[in-house]
Design a protein around this motif. Structure first.
Motif, PDB file in Angstrom:
ATOM      1  N   LEU A   1      15.560  29.330  90.301  1.00  0.00           N
ATOM      2  CA  LEU A   1      15.370  27.594  90.505  1.00  0.00           C
ATOM      3  C   LEU A   1      14.538  27.241  89.360  1.00  0.00           C
ATOM      4  O   LEU A   1      14.651  25.980  88.853  1.00  0.00           O
ATOM      5  N   ARG A   2      13.557  27.883  88.998  1.00  0.00           N
ATOM      6  CA  ARG A   2      12.582  27.611  87.993  1.00  0.00           C
ATOM      7  C   ARG A   2      12.939  26.889  86.820  1.00  0.00           C
ATOM      8  O   ARG A   2      12.554  25.968  86.337  1.00  0.00           O
TER       9      ARG A   2
ATOM     10  N   VAL B   1      14.921  22.518  98.823  1.00  0.00           N
ATOM     11  CA  VAL B   1      15.189  22.762  97.348  1.00  0.00           C
ATOM     12  C   VAL B   1      15.236  21.453  96.791  1.00  0.00           C
ATOM     13  O   VAL B   1      14.682  21.265  95.502  1.00  0.00           O
ATOM     14  N   ALA B   2      15.962  20.578  97.241  1.00  0.00           N
ATOM     15  CA  ALA B   2      16.089  19.311  96.632  1.00  0.00           C
ATOM     16  C   ALA B   2      14.543  18.507  96.590  1.00  0.00           C
ATOM     17  O   ALA B   2      14.146  18.115  95.494  1.00  0.00           O
ATOM     18  N   ALA B   3      13.774  18.509  97.651  1.00  0.00           N
ATOM     19  CA  ALA B   3      12.394  17.990  97.530  1.00  0.00           C
ATOM     20  C   ALA B   3      11.590  18.757  96.640  1.00  0.00           C
ATOM     21  O   ALA B   3      10.717  17.968  95.975  1.00  0.00           O
ATOM     22  N   GLN B   4      11.482  19.983  96.467  1.00  0.00           N
ATOM     23  CA  GLN B   4      10.733  20.793  95.636  1.00  0.00           C
ATOM     24  C   GLN B   4      11.165  20.774  94.188  1.00  0.00           C
ATOM     25  O   GLN B   4      10.357  21.064  93.485  1.00  0.00           O
ATOM     26  N   THR B   5      12.331  20.660  93.773  1.00  0.00           N
ATOM     27  CA  THR B   5      12.721  20.638  92.372  1.00  0.00           C
ATOM     28  C   THR B   5      13.383  19.588  91.849  1.00  0.00           C
ATOM     29  O   THR B   5      13.553  19.608  90.471  1.00  0.00           O
ATOM     30  N   GLY B   6      13.803  18.449  92.544  1.00  0.00           N
ATOM     31  CA  GLY B   6      14.416  17.381  92.095  1.00  0.00           C
ATOM     32  C   GLY B   6      15.786  17.539  91.531  1.00  0.00           C
ATOM     33  O   GLY B   6      16.546  16.595  91.239  1.00  0.00           O
ATOM     34  N   LEU B   7      16.372  18.946  91.923  1.00  0.00           N
ATOM     35  CA  LEU B   7      17.705  19.111  91.593  1.00  0.00           C
ATOM     36  C   LEU B   7      18.846  18.440  92.709  1.00  0.00           C
ATOM     37  O   LEU B   7      18.337  18.318  94.029  1.00  0.00           O
ATOM     38  N   ALA B   8      19.882  18.319  92.557  1.00  0.00           N
ATOM     39  CA  ALA B   8      20.695  17.733  93.368  1.00  0.00           C
ATOM     40  C   ALA B   8      21.401  18.708  94.247  1.00  0.00           C
ATOM     41  O   ALA B   8      21.994  19.590  93.564  1.00  0.00           O
ATOM     42  N   ALA B   9      20.900  18.980  95.338  1.00  0.00           N
ATOM     43  CA  ALA B   9      21.262  20.193  96.199  1.00  0.00           C
ATOM     44  C   ALA B   9      22.184  19.814  97.458  1.00  0.00           C
ATOM     45  O   ALA B   9      21.744  18.706  98.239  1.00  0.00           O
ATOM     46  N   THR B  10      22.928  20.612  98.089  1.00  0.00           N
ATOM     47  CA  THR B  10      23.806  20.587  99.163  1.00  0.00           C
ATOM     48  C   THR B  10      23.934  21.678  99.833  1.00  0.00           C
ATOM     49  O   THR B  10      23.611  22.816  99.308  1.00  0.00           O
ATOM     50  N   HIS B  11      24.440  21.779 101.187  1.00  0.00           N
ATOM     51  CA  HIS B  11      24.793  22.762 101.893  1.00  0.00           C
ATOM     52  C   HIS B  11      26.477  22.703 101.984  1.00  0.00           C
ATOM     53  O   HIS B  11      27.050  21.789 102.189  1.00  0.00           O
TER      54      HIS B  11
ATOM     55  N   SER C   1      13.279  36.162 107.359  1.00  0.00           N
ATOM     56  CA  SER C   1      12.845  36.226 108.674  1.00  0.00           C
ATOM     57  C   SER C   1      11.636  34.902 108.880  1.00  0.00           C
ATOM     58  O   SER C   1      11.306  34.287 107.896  1.00  0.00           O
ATOM     59  N   GLY C   2      11.414  35.097 110.088  1.00  0.00           N
ATOM     60  CA  GLY C   2      10.286  33.941 110.369  1.00  0.00           C
ATOM     61  C   GLY C   2      10.932  32.968 111.368  1.00  0.00           C
ATOM     62  O   GLY C   2      12.059  32.553 111.405  1.00  0.00           O
ATOM     63  N   GLN C   3       9.991  32.030 111.902  1.00  0.00           N
ATOM     64  CA  GLN C   3      10.441  31.195 112.681  1.00  0.00           C
ATOM     65  C   GLN C   3      10.230  29.492 111.954  1.00  0.00           C
ATOM     66  O   GLN C   3       9.327  29.286 111.172  1.00  0.00           O
ATOM     67  N   GLY C   4      11.225  28.681 112.291  1.00  0.00           N
ATOM     68  CA  GLY C   4      11.171  27.464 111.725  1.00  0.00           C
ATOM     69  C   GLY C   4      10.951  27.441 110.119  1.00  0.00           C
ATOM     70  O   GLY C   4      11.512  27.903 109.487  1.00  0.00           O
ATOM     71  N   SER C   5       9.851  26.433 109.741  1.00  0.00           N
ATOM     72  CA  SER C   5       9.593  26.142 108.425  1.00  0.00           C
ATOM     73  C   SER C   5       9.087  27.634 107.784  1.00  0.00           C
ATOM     74  O   SER C   5       9.152  27.564 106.560  1.00  0.00           O
ATOM     75  N   GLU C   6       8.413  28.533 108.662  1.00  0.00           N
ATOM     76  CA  GLU C   6       8.168  29.931 107.748  1.00  0.00           C
ATOM     77  C   GLU C   6       9.325  30.454 107.241  1.00  0.00           C
ATOM     78  O   GLU C   6       9.547  31.089 106.174  1.00  0.00           O
ATOM     79  N   ARG C   7      10.405  30.453 107.927  1.00  0.00           N
ATOM     80  CA  ARG C   7      11.907  30.907 107.590  1.00  0.00           C
ATOM     81  C   ARG C   7      12.418  30.278 106.299  1.00  0.00           C
ATOM     82  O   ARG C   7      12.853  30.771 105.438  1.00  0.00           O
ATOM     83  N   VAL C   8      12.260  28.944 106.235  1.00  0.00           N
ATOM     84  CA  VAL C   8      12.717  28.240 105.201  1.00  0.00           C
ATOM     85  C   VAL C   8      11.850  28.495 104.126  1.00  0.00           C
ATOM     86  O   VAL C   8      12.225  28.509 102.859  1.00  0.00           O
ATOM     87  N   GLN C   9      10.529  28.673 104.184  1.00  0.00           N
ATOM     88  CA  GLN C   9       9.622  29.045 103.005  1.00  0.00           C
ATOM     89  C   GLN C   9       9.884  30.609 102.496  1.00  0.00           C
ATOM     90  O   GLN C   9       9.867  30.807 101.152  1.00  0.00           O
ATOM     91  N   CYS C  10      10.319  31.343 103.416  1.00  0.00           N
ATOM     92  CA  CYS C  10      10.515  32.585 102.736  1.00  0.00           C
ATOM     93  C   CYS C  10      11.681  32.644 102.367  1.00  0.00           C
ATOM     94  O   CYS C  10      11.877  33.167 101.110  1.00  0.00           O
ATOM     95  N   ALA C  11      12.826  31.994 102.249  1.00  0.00           N
ATOM     96  CA  ALA C  11      14.239  31.840 101.759  1.00  0.00           C
ATOM     97  C   ALA C  11      13.784  31.318 100.433  1.00  0.00           C
ATOM     98  O   ALA C  11      14.355  31.621  99.251  1.00  0.00           O
ATOM     99  N   PHE C  12      13.018  30.285 100.508  1.00  0.00           N
ATOM    100  CA  PHE C  12      12.623  29.266  99.122  1.00  0.00           C
ATOM    101  C   PHE C  12      11.995  30.279  98.138  1.00  0.00           C
ATOM    102  O   PHE C  12      12.111  30.185  96.929  1.00  0.00           O
ATOM    103  N   ASP C  13      10.938  30.999  98.717  1.00  0.00           N
ATOM    104  CA  ASP C  13      10.205  32.013  97.695  1.00  0.00           C
ATOM    105  C   ASP C  13      11.219  32.808  97.018  1.00  0.00           C
ATOM    106  O   ASP C  13      10.916  33.177  96.118  1.00  0.00           O
ATOM    107  N   ALA C  14      12.334  33.434  97.841  1.00  0.00           N
ATOM    108  CA  ALA C  14      13.067  34.365  97.367  1.00  0.00           C
ATOM    109  C   ALA C  14      14.046  33.682  96.344  1.00  0.00           C
ATOM    110  O   ALA C  14      14.182  34.612  95.157  1.00  0.00           O
TER     111      ALA C  14
END
Length: 223
Positions: free
Chosen positions: A179-180, A28-38, A161-174
């Motif tokens: 965030l837009r 999220v931080a990389a794609q949006t420039g927002l200050a993101a944390t977990h 769902s998904g493995q590795g980066s696919e799972r992260v992208q799935c979450a980001f798409d959601a």
């Protein structure tokens, strides 16, 4: 709660919640420039500190601390990805102790603090952690209880769902539509989302059980 966007990652044990929370915040931080944390799972650190799992009477305090940690992170960041919320404590209270007393409070705390809920699918192999996890046999009933609480309290969610980066992208798409409007000008999020959507093939409903994230997301879009 501040104006931060809080994204919760829920799910049964060993479904990659912790890994996803860290990776999604970074993405999220990389794609949006927002200050993101977990915010990591307080229950896990509690168990590691005490060397045991909590008793029934200790569940509420753990749930409250999880919410307090989320609120603290939201006070200083634009986006917070929470590795579980009080809702998961309520789920395990029901499963382990047969205790429903946390249900309403936890669901309300979750709904008031979270803008988007992600449910981690059961498509990853179960891995023991030596203390907190019970076994692969508990994942399906826990998943069912999470869905029940979310549905009962009318809390929307997206399956990931998904493995590795696919799972992260799935979450980001959601969460990308959420965030837009907050993305830093020039981050290119609008352009990437438009290009991604344009590249998607025409959607057709072909399955009887829509429990695949991509299918669920497209169904919403089609509606």
């Amino acid at each position: 709660m501040s104006g931060a966007i809080v994204i919760a990652v829920l799910g049964a044990e060993s479904t990659g919640k912790s890994t996803l929370a860290v990776a999604l915040a970074q993405h999220v931080a990389a794609q949006t420039g927002l200050a993101a944390t977990h915010v990591d799972e307080h229950l896990r650190s509690w168990c590691e500190r005490e060397g045991r799992t909590p008793r029934a009477d200790e569940q509420r305090a753990i749930a409250q601390m999880q919410q307090e940690r989320i609120a603290a992170a939201a006070a200083t960041h634009d986006v917070v990805v929470a590795d579980t919320t009080a809702l998961m404590i309520a789920v395990y209270s029901r499963y382990v102790f047969g205790d429903h007393s946390l249900d309403d409070w936890a669901a309300q705390a979750h709904a008031m603090s979270v803008q988007h809920t992600l449910l981690s699918a059961l498509d990853l192999p179960w891995v023991p952690d030596g203390l907190q996890r019970e076994g692969d046999h508990v994942r399906a009933p826990i998943d069912a209880l999470v869905r029940e609480l979310l549905t009962t309290h009318r809390i929307g969610w997206s399956l990931v769902s998904g493995q590795g980066s696919e799972r992260v992208q799935c979450a980001f798409d959601a969460v990308a539509p959420l965030l837009r409007s907050s993305a830093t000008p020039g981050s290119g999020l609008f352009t990437r989302l438009a290009a991604r959507d344009a590249a998607q093939p025409a959607w057709q409903w072909t399955c009887e059980k829509c429990d695949v994230p991509d299918c669920e997301h497209r169904l919403r879009a089609a509606r």
